[in-house]
Design a protein around this motif. Structure first.
Motif, short mmCIF file in Angstrom:
data_model
loop_
_atom_site.label_atom_id
_atom_site.label_comp_id
_atom_site.label_asym_id
_atom_site.label_seq_id
_atom_site.Cartn_x
_atom_site.Cartn_y
_atom_site.Cartn_z
N UNK A 13 22.83 -56.68 -56.22
CA UNK A 13 23.88 -57.23 -57.07
C UNK A 13 23.97 -56.48 -58.39
N UNK A 14 22.82 -56.17 -58.98
CA UNK A 14 22.80 -55.43 -60.24
C UNK A 14 23.31 -54.01 -60.02
N UNK A 15 22.95 -53.41 -58.88
CA UNK A 15 23.42 -52.06 -58.57
C UNK A 15 24.94 -52.01 -58.48
N UNK A 16 25.54 -52.99 -57.80
CA UNK A 16 27.00 -53.03 -57.70
C UNK A 16 27.64 -53.28 -59.06
N UNK A 17 27.01 -54.10 -59.90
CA UNK A 17 27.53 -54.35 -61.25
C UNK A 17 27.54 -53.06 -62.07
N UNK A 18 26.46 -52.31 -62.01
CA UNK A 18 26.37 -51.06 -62.77
C UNK A 18 27.37 -50.03 -62.25
N UNK A 19 27.44 -49.86 -60.93
CA UNK A 19 28.36 -48.88 -60.35
C UNK A 19 29.81 -49.23 -60.68
N UNK A 20 30.16 -50.49 -60.56
CA UNK A 20 31.53 -50.91 -60.87
C UNK A 20 31.86 -50.75 -62.34
N UNK A 21 30.93 -51.12 -63.21
CA UNK A 21 31.15 -51.00 -64.65
C UNK A 21 31.31 -49.55 -65.08
N UNK A 22 30.43 -48.69 -64.60
CA UNK A 22 30.52 -47.27 -64.95
C UNK A 22 31.84 -46.68 -64.45
N UNK A 47 27.29 -40.99 -55.09
CA UNK A 47 26.01 -41.69 -55.06
C UNK A 47 26.05 -42.88 -54.10
N UNK A 48 27.15 -43.61 -54.04
CA UNK A 48 27.27 -44.74 -53.12
C UNK A 48 27.29 -44.28 -51.66
N UNK A 49 27.95 -43.16 -51.40
CA UNK A 49 27.95 -42.60 -50.04
C UNK A 49 26.55 -42.12 -49.68
N UNK A 50 25.87 -41.47 -50.63
CA UNK A 50 24.50 -41.02 -50.41
C UNK A 50 23.59 -42.21 -50.08
N UNK A 51 23.75 -43.30 -50.81
CA UNK A 51 22.97 -44.50 -50.55
C UNK A 51 23.25 -45.06 -49.15
N UNK A 52 24.50 -45.06 -48.75
CA UNK A 52 24.85 -45.60 -47.43
C UNK A 52 24.26 -44.79 -46.30
N UNK A 53 24.23 -43.47 -46.43
CA UNK A 53 23.75 -42.62 -45.34
C UNK A 53 22.24 -42.37 -45.35
N UNK A 54 21.64 -42.32 -46.54
CA UNK A 54 20.23 -41.95 -46.61
C UNK A 54 19.32 -43.08 -47.08
N UNK A 55 19.89 -44.06 -47.76
CA UNK A 55 19.09 -45.14 -48.32
C UNK A 55 18.48 -44.78 -49.66
N UNK A 56 18.75 -43.59 -50.18
CA UNK A 56 18.20 -43.14 -51.46
C UNK A 56 19.22 -43.32 -52.57
N UNK A 57 18.77 -43.90 -53.69
CA UNK A 57 19.63 -44.04 -54.86
C UNK A 57 18.76 -43.95 -56.11
N UNK A 58 19.03 -43.00 -56.99
CA UNK A 58 18.22 -42.87 -58.20
C UNK A 58 18.24 -44.14 -59.08
N UNK A 59 19.36 -44.85 -59.10
CA UNK A 59 19.45 -46.05 -59.93
C UNK A 59 18.53 -47.14 -59.42
N UNK A 60 18.30 -47.20 -58.12
CA UNK A 60 17.38 -48.19 -57.56
C UNK A 60 15.97 -47.95 -58.08
N UNK A 61 15.57 -46.69 -58.22
CA UNK A 61 14.26 -46.38 -58.77
C UNK A 61 14.12 -46.91 -60.19
N UNK A 62 15.18 -46.76 -60.98
CA UNK A 62 15.17 -47.24 -62.36
C UNK A 62 15.13 -48.77 -62.39
N UNK A 63 15.95 -49.41 -61.56
CA UNK A 63 15.99 -50.87 -61.54
C UNK A 63 14.68 -51.48 -61.06
N UNK A 64 14.00 -50.81 -60.13
CA UNK A 64 12.68 -51.28 -59.68
C UNK A 64 11.68 -51.28 -60.83
#
Length: 75
Positions: A13-22, A47-64
């Protein structure tokens, strides 16, 4: 219609909020300041397409690091 839970601020939810806001901020800056700001929307989309295909997202590392965990991890 499918509604997600809004009781908790989980990782996705936070990831979608950040992506949408940016994306919206870059859209406004692209329209009123310089067209080069539209590149930010390109990067967010990539970045969203990369997340969908690979499961990797730099923002997720930061949010963790800030303590957010996935909704799936909570059970």
């Amino acid at each position: 219609m499918y509604l997600i839970s809004t009781k908790e601020w989980y990782l996705e939810r936070v990831l979608f909020l950040i992506a949408g806001s940016v994306s919206l901020i870059a859209l406004g800056l692209g329209l009123y300041v310089s067209h080069w700001w539209f590149v930010i929307n390109l990067l967010v989309g990539f970045n969203l397409v990369l997340l969908a295909f690979t499961g990797f997202c730099p923002m997720i590392l930061i949010l963790n690091k800030f303590g957010f965990s996935s909704k799936n991890a909570r059970g």
